[in-house]
Enzyme design. Structure first.
Site, PDB file in Angstrom:
ATOM      1  N   ASP A  90      -3.164   3.653  -0.416  1.00 23.21           N
ATOM      2  CA  ASP A  90      -1.991   4.207   0.353  1.00 23.21           C
ATOM      3  C   ASP A  90      -1.212   3.006   0.623  1.00 23.21           C
ATOM      4  OD1 ASP A  90      -3.460   6.495   0.554  1.00 23.21           O
ATOM      5  OD2 ASP A  90      -3.267   6.525   2.815  1.00 23.21           O
ATOM      6  N   HIS A 146      -9.695   1.351  -3.413  1.00 24.89           N
ATOM      7  CA  HIS A 146     -10.683   2.339  -4.429  1.00 24.89           C
ATOM      8  C   HIS A 146     -10.449   2.149  -5.841  1.00 24.89           C
ATOM      9  CE1 HIS A 146     -11.785   5.069  -0.911  1.00 24.89           C
ATOM     10  NE2 HIS A 146     -10.760   4.386  -0.380  1.00 24.89           N
ATOM     11  N   SER A 247      -2.775  -5.998   3.415  1.00 24.81           N
ATOM     12  CA  SER A 247      -2.070  -6.946   2.247  1.00 24.81           C
ATOM     13  C   SER A 247      -1.545  -6.274   0.889  1.00 24.81           C
ATOM     14  CB  SER A 247      -2.934  -8.084   1.835  1.00 24.81           C
ATOM     15  OG  SER A 247      -2.583  -8.958   1.065  1.00 24.81           O
TER      16      SER A 247
END
Length: 280
Positions: A90, A146, A247
């Protein structure tokens, strides 16, 4: 504060020591009312959507557990299709493109090389000319990383470094920012060929943890490169790791293997599991 003043202050700040201290503080158990107050204050300040979190505040015993929280099951459906590339996180797009002779754009007027980013010319060579994108995770975002495609994990590289912020002021002013900060790189073999998922540390990013091995960055750890004799299978959107504080992630692919969707532009908001490109 203007950007030049901010950068001068960052130059003086003991960023590594500060990041270590923040990391220790976030992992310390505290009286429930104290850490609950800290979590709620953070969520309010950064507009964290707790409706997406798998647990309520009361279920997190430390701030670090809250920050690396999972999502409710089924909240991020993964786009189907063997040739569909999905976002690993995200966040939002900082930059996107195809590396010109192994060069990537950090910001207007600032470039860096894939060789610098990966810290290994041989490892970087397959990615010269390939698709790449830089994805920024803000404090409010979900902070697990992911796989963009199904495949196998072939190895990883931990590169110790500095802890500059990765906010817009630093990105626009610090030369080769992503190449001087601490990095944990996961190498994959996918249906699109080789892929590198580069997780970049920053100020107050106390640690980066891998999900597939006992790998934790920072705290004075020496650099390490490891190749798996038996590659580790990973499904599309399978978890690769997490940031303990937020980050940036940079994706790299081999040339002429992946085409980004036209909608993937700087400042585009991305969600883990949603389509961002396709295999060509």
């Amino acid at each position: 504060m203007n950007e030049q003043t901010f950068m001068k202050l960052m130059q003086l700040l003991p960023k590594s020591a500060l990041s270590s201290a923040v990391g220790v503080a976030t992992r310390l158990p505290a009286p429930a009312p104290v850490h609950r107050m800290a979590m709620k204050a953070f969520a309010k300040a950064y507009n964290v959507d707790m409706e997406e979190a798998e647990h309520s505040f009361e279920r997190y015993s430390t701030f670090a557990e809250f920050f690396t929280r999972g999502l409710k099951p089924g909240l991020r459906p993964v786009e189907a299709g063997e040739k569909v590339v999905v976002s690993p996180v995200d966040g939002r797009v900082s930059q996107v493109g195809y590396s010109d002779n192994g060069r990537c754009l950090q910001a207007k007027g600032i470039e860096y090389t894939v060789d610098e980013l990966l810290g290994d010319k041989a490892a970087a060579a397959p990615f010269h000319g390939g698709a790449w994108t830089t994805l920024y995770l803000s404090p409010r975002d979900y902070h697990r990383i992911h796989a963009p495609l199904a495949g196998t994990i072939t190895g990883y590289a931990y590169i110790p470094g500095e802890f500059w912020p990765v906010n817009p002021a630093s990105v626009k002013n610090k030369q080769s920012l992503f190449c001087v900060n601490e990095r944990l790189i996961t190498y994959l073999d996918t249906v699109a060929g080789k892929c590198a998922v580069v997780k970049v540390g920053a100020t107050c990013v106390s640690r980066i943890k891998a999900a597939y091995d006992e790998v934790i960055t920072h705290a004075g750890k020496p650099g390490k490169v490891h190749s798996y004799e038996t590659h580790l299978p990973v499904e599309k959107a399978g978890e690769l790791g997490r940031f303990e504080m937020g980050s940036t992630v940079i994706l790299l692919f081999e040339p002429k293997r992946v085409k980004w969707d036209d909608s993937l532009q700087p400042e585009t908001v991305v969600r883990m599991g949603r389509r961002i490109g396709e295999i060509v």
